[in-house]
Enzyme design. Structure first.
Site, PDB file in Angstrom:
ATOM      1  N   GLU A 159      -6.057   5.482  17.358  1.00 48.57           N
ATOM      2  CA  GLU A 159      -4.700   5.114  17.773  1.00 48.57           C
ATOM      3  C   GLU A 159      -4.216   6.101  18.828  1.00 48.57           C
ATOM      4  O   GLU A 159      -4.574   7.285  18.791  1.00 48.57           O
ATOM      5  CB  GLU A 159      -3.750   5.182  16.575  1.00 48.57           C
ATOM      6  CG  GLU A 159      -4.018   4.145  15.518  1.00 48.57           C
ATOM      7  CD  GLU A 159      -3.044   4.259  14.353  1.00 48.57           C
ATOM      8  OE1 GLU A 159      -2.104   3.481  14.299  1.00 48.57           O
ATOM      9  OE2 GLU A 159      -3.236   5.147  13.507  1.00 48.57           O
ATOM     10  N   HIS A 175      -8.116   0.552   4.455  1.00 47.06           N
ATOM     11  CA  HIS A 175      -8.409  -0.286   5.624  1.00 47.06           C
ATOM     12  C   HIS A 175      -9.875  -0.180   6.056  1.00 47.06           C
ATOM     13  O   HIS A 175     -10.549  -1.181   6.291  1.00 47.06           O
ATOM     14  CB  HIS A 175      -7.544   0.110   6.824  1.00 47.06           C
ATOM     15  CG  HIS A 175      -6.061   0.042   6.562  1.00 47.06           C
ATOM     16  ND1 HIS A 175      -5.491  -0.853   5.697  1.00 47.06           N
ATOM     17  CD2 HIS A 175      -5.025   0.756   7.079  1.00 47.06           C
ATOM     18  CE1 HIS A 175      -4.172  -0.680   5.691  1.00 47.06           C
ATOM     19  NE2 HIS A 175      -3.871   0.294   6.518  1.00 47.06           N
ATOM     20  N   HIS A 185      -3.158  -4.788   4.659  1.00 47.84           N
ATOM     21  CA  HIS A 185      -2.826  -5.722   5.740  1.00 47.84           C
ATOM     22  C   HIS A 185      -4.000  -5.943   6.702  1.00 47.84           C
ATOM     23  O   HIS A 185      -4.033  -6.922   7.420  1.00 47.84           O
ATOM     24  CB  HIS A 185      -1.543  -5.308   6.476  1.00 47.84           C
ATOM     25  CG  HIS A 185      -1.719  -4.216   7.491  1.00 47.84           C
ATOM     26  ND1 HIS A 185      -1.703  -2.898   7.167  1.00 47.84           N
ATOM     27  CD2 HIS A 185      -1.918  -4.267   8.836  1.00 47.84           C
ATOM     28  CE1 HIS A 185      -1.883  -2.175   8.263  1.00 47.84           C
ATOM     29  NE2 HIS A 185      -2.016  -2.975   9.298  1.00 47.84           N
ATOM     30  N   LYS A 202       0.855  -1.180   0.000  1.00 47.59           N
ATOM     31  CA  LYS A 202       0.000   0.000   0.000  1.00 47.59           C
ATOM     32  C   LYS A 202       0.898   1.241   0.000  1.00 47.59           C
ATOM     33  O   LYS A 202       1.968   1.173   0.586  1.00 47.59           O
ATOM     34  CB  LYS A 202      -0.834  -0.094   1.269  1.00 47.59           C
ATOM     35  CG  LYS A 202      -1.423   1.183   1.796  1.00 47.59           C
ATOM     36  CD  LYS A 202      -2.022   0.950   3.166  1.00 47.59           C
ATOM     37  CE  LYS A 202      -2.483   2.234   3.753  1.00 47.59           C
ATOM     38  NZ  LYS A 202      -1.704   2.968   4.637  1.00 47.59           N
ATOM     39  N   LYS A 243      -5.377   9.734  15.079  1.00 49.22           N
ATOM     40  CA  LYS A 243      -4.147   9.481  15.836  1.00 49.22           C
ATOM     41  C   LYS A 243      -4.229  10.290  17.124  1.00 49.22           C
ATOM     42  O   LYS A 243      -4.986  11.252  17.216  1.00 49.22           O
ATOM     43  CB  LYS A 243      -2.932   9.905  15.018  1.00 49.22           C
ATOM     44  CG  LYS A 243      -2.818   9.118  13.700  1.00 49.22           C
ATOM     45  CD  LYS A 243      -1.389   8.735  13.393  1.00 49.22           C
ATOM     46  CE  LYS A 243      -1.267   7.940  12.108  1.00 49.22           C
ATOM     47  NZ  LYS A 243      -1.300   6.495  12.292  1.00 49.22           N
TER      48      LYS A 243
HETATM   49  C1  BG6 Z   1      -0.977   1.794   8.188  1.00 54.32           C
HETATM   50  C2  BG6 Z   1      -0.968   3.291   8.304  1.00 54.32           C
HETATM   51  O1  BG6 Z   1      -1.420   1.391   6.921  1.00 54.32           O
HETATM   52  O2  BG6 Z   1      -1.830   1.243   9.188  1.00 54.32           O
HETATM   53  C3  BG6 Z   1      -0.536   3.727   9.699  1.00 54.32           C
HETATM   54  O3  BG6 Z   1      -0.066   3.829   7.343  1.00 54.32           O
HETATM   55  C4  BG6 Z   1      -1.410   3.058  10.734  1.00 54.32           C
HETATM   56  O4  BG6 Z   1      -0.618   5.136   9.840  1.00 54.32           O
HETATM   57  C5  BG6 Z   1      -1.437   1.561  10.511  1.00 54.32           C
HETATM   58  O5  BG6 Z   1      -0.866   3.360  12.009  1.00 54.32           O
HETATM   59  C6  BG6 Z   1      -2.419   0.894  11.443  1.00 54.32           C
HETATM   60  O6  BG6 Z   1      -2.266  -0.481  11.335  1.00 54.32           O
HETATM   61  P1  BG6 Z   1      -2.590  -1.428  12.565  1.00 54.32           P
HETATM   62  O7  BG6 Z   1      -2.440  -2.807  12.035  1.00 54.32           O
HETATM   63  O8  BG6 Z   1      -1.584  -1.084  13.633  1.00 54.32           O
HETATM   64  O9  BG6 Z   1      -3.975  -1.087  12.991  1.00 54.32           O
END
Ligand code: BG6
Length: 501
Positions: free
Chosen positions: A219, A243, A181, A151, A350
């Site tokens: 987050e 996502h 992911h 990505k 965030k």
């Molecule tokens: C990433 C983003 O794709 O996903 C990040 O670029 C983000 O900014 C992250 O923190 C979050 O992934 P996960 O698996 O920690 O929820």
């Protein structure tokens, strides 16, 4: 179901980068520990620098030591380390790909089915594909050849189309694995299974019973050392574009005919294409953006830490002005009979008070209302950090009076002894198995860009100062402008009772 994997070589571009060191190499090791890598499987790590095989193997050991602090099986380690090779691919060397081809042609070391993992800068995706093709390393006449693209796939619809046009000169759609992911997360895979392997949810899963859906990714972390990348990206593109829209697709899509990659992706595409475009002339009713200001966040062990605001972090990098959002909330509607009129609220931020990813579904008012404001049923599919399904129902308080209280039925998805699989592990396995169901089809990517592009553009064009929220706080109260009705509010992961503003 364990699928058979052909003997193959995984060629890991960007091997010395963070993702590879923290997730990919340790992830491959864990797949080896789990006995999921075929006997004939080699890993060729590709990086810019000249590194000997021995030095690279020593580096891998240090990655594993850092990741598995409680130690690991030495026998599997020996097997794993023997699979690993290194190839320098300096950008200045015009013959780098020819040399790589000659290294890979040694069949006694490298099985000829080749999976390329491109963990490189997005601007390098197309050039790497082109050069692989140029030396014949994508030719499928005898063996399969697959390319995994990290990505982001483009930074808007036009660039995604451009990238697609460039790589499809050399690759068929079936060879392209576009990663998100989130789709490798077990709790997200559970969404489809929860909906369709139980009889009790599907009849309620529609506009007759559901009031609204919230998809949340909060987050505690800030942008960290990625200020430059983040400032040119923002929360909408970073989290929502793939996502969270993928999460929405899994929540809202129709039942696939079967579990084949084609059936699943067909339903997701249909769903993504039926999301109504956000009206750009009414952005303030459908979207909200903000930036974190200085504040105090909760870190490990429940301790607090004072953290700077986003604009202060940028100023340190010499950037004095920015309207890039670190908080984004959207209201979406789906134009199909199942979801007509049901708002889907998507938010990501965030530096919030908690880190949590969840799908929260509020049901409509019950047929019998004993008191005004009686709690409506909620179903929460929590994705992380806790993987669980939580259902809130009204139940009689034992005693003489007729009164109810809200009970929470909390079913953890994870039980003691269950495997903990990182999403990259399952996705790499799927890549080697040739199963693209958890990878994005180009039509999904395009539908996602089509939705977010107009908002990104409008937000970028509006240079007025962006709303600030204190780091470590909850959603800015002002974000509630996007709610359809006054009684809707943001859900958090905390227990009942304290979740209204
Ligand atoms: C990433 C983003 O794709 O996903 C990040 O670029 C983000 O900014 C992250 O923190 C979050 O992934 P996960 O698996 O920690 O929820």
């Amino acid at each position: 179901m364990t699928k058979k994997i052909d003997p193959c070589t995984l060629v890991l571009f960007g091997a010395s980068g963070n993702l590879s060191r923290i997730k990919l190499i340790p992830g491959l090791f864990r797949l080896d520990v789990a006995g999921r890598l075929p006997d004939h499987m080699a890993i060729l790590s590709v990086g810019r620098g000249e590194v000997s095989r021995e030095a690279w193997q020593a580096d891998i050991k240090s990655m594993l030591d850092a990741k598995f602090k409680n130690g690991y099986d030495q026998k599997v380690f020996e097997r794993f380390i023997a699979r690993n090779h290194y190839q320098a691919n300096p950008p200045t060397d015009p013959d780098a790909f020819t040399k790589m081809k000659s290294v890979l042609s040694n069949e006694s070391i490298f099985p000829q089915n080749l999976a390329y993992f491109l963990s490189v800068r997005p601007t390098d995706f197309a050039p790497v594909v082109e050069q692989l093709s140029g030396v014949g390393l994508l030719d499928e006449s005898k063996y399969w050849r697959r390319v995994l693209i990290e990505k982001p796939f483009g930074t808007d619809l036009a660039s995604a189309k451009d990238l697609q046009a460039k790589i499809t000169k050399h690759l068929k759609e079936s060879q392209i694995y576009r990663i998100d992911h989130y789709l490798g997360k077990s709790a997200l895979q559970n969404v489809m299974l929860t909906r369709f392997t139980n009889a009790m949810f599907e009849p309620l899963w529609n506009n007759q019973y559901i009031d609204h859906v919230q998809i949340t990714n909060n987050e505690i972390l800030g942008v960290g050392d990625r200020t430059q990348f983040y400032d040119s990206t923002g929360a909408l593109r970073d989290m929502v574009q793939s996502h969270l829209l993928q999460t929405l697709a899994l929540v809202a899509m129709e039942k696939p005919t079967n579990l084949s990659p084609d059936s699943i992706r067909t339903e997701k595409i249909k769903l993504l294409e039926s999301i109504r475009p956000i009206p750009v002339n009414e952005l303030s009713k459908h979207t909200f953006r903000a930036q974190y200001a200085a504040g105090r966040v909760c870190v490990a062990d429940g301790h607090g830490e004072n953290v700077p605001g986003y604009l202060e972090e940028l100023a340190k990098e010499g950037v004095n002005e920015s309207v890039t959002e670190t908080y984004a909330a959207l209201k979406l509607f789906i134009d199909n009979p199942r979801w007509k009129g049901v708002p889907f609220y998507i938010r990501t931020a965030k530096r919030m008070h908690e880190g949590n990813t969840a799908i929260s579904i509020r049901f409509k008012k019950a047929p019998m209302q004993l008191i005004e404001g009686q709690h409506q049923n909620w179903l929460t599919l929590n994705i992380q950090p806790r993987e669980c399904i939580k259902m809130e129902i009204e139940s009689k308080i034992p005693g003489l009076d007729i009164a109810t209280r809200t009970l929470s039925i909390d079913a953890p998805q994870r039980q003691q002894g269950d495997e903990t699989i990182d999403s990259y592990e399952s996705l790499m396995l799927n890549l080697m198995e040739g199963d693209p169901s958890l990878y994005l089809h180009i039509n999904e990517v395009e539908a996602q860009w089509r939705l977010v592009d107009p908002v990104v553009k409008a937000w970028m064009a509006d240079r007025s100062p962006v709303h600030q929220y204190r780091a470590g706080s909850r959603d800015p109260v002002e974000s509630s402008v996007i709610f359809e009705t006054k009684d809707q509010f943001w859900r958090y992961s905390i227990e009942l009772g304290g979740d209204k503003h």
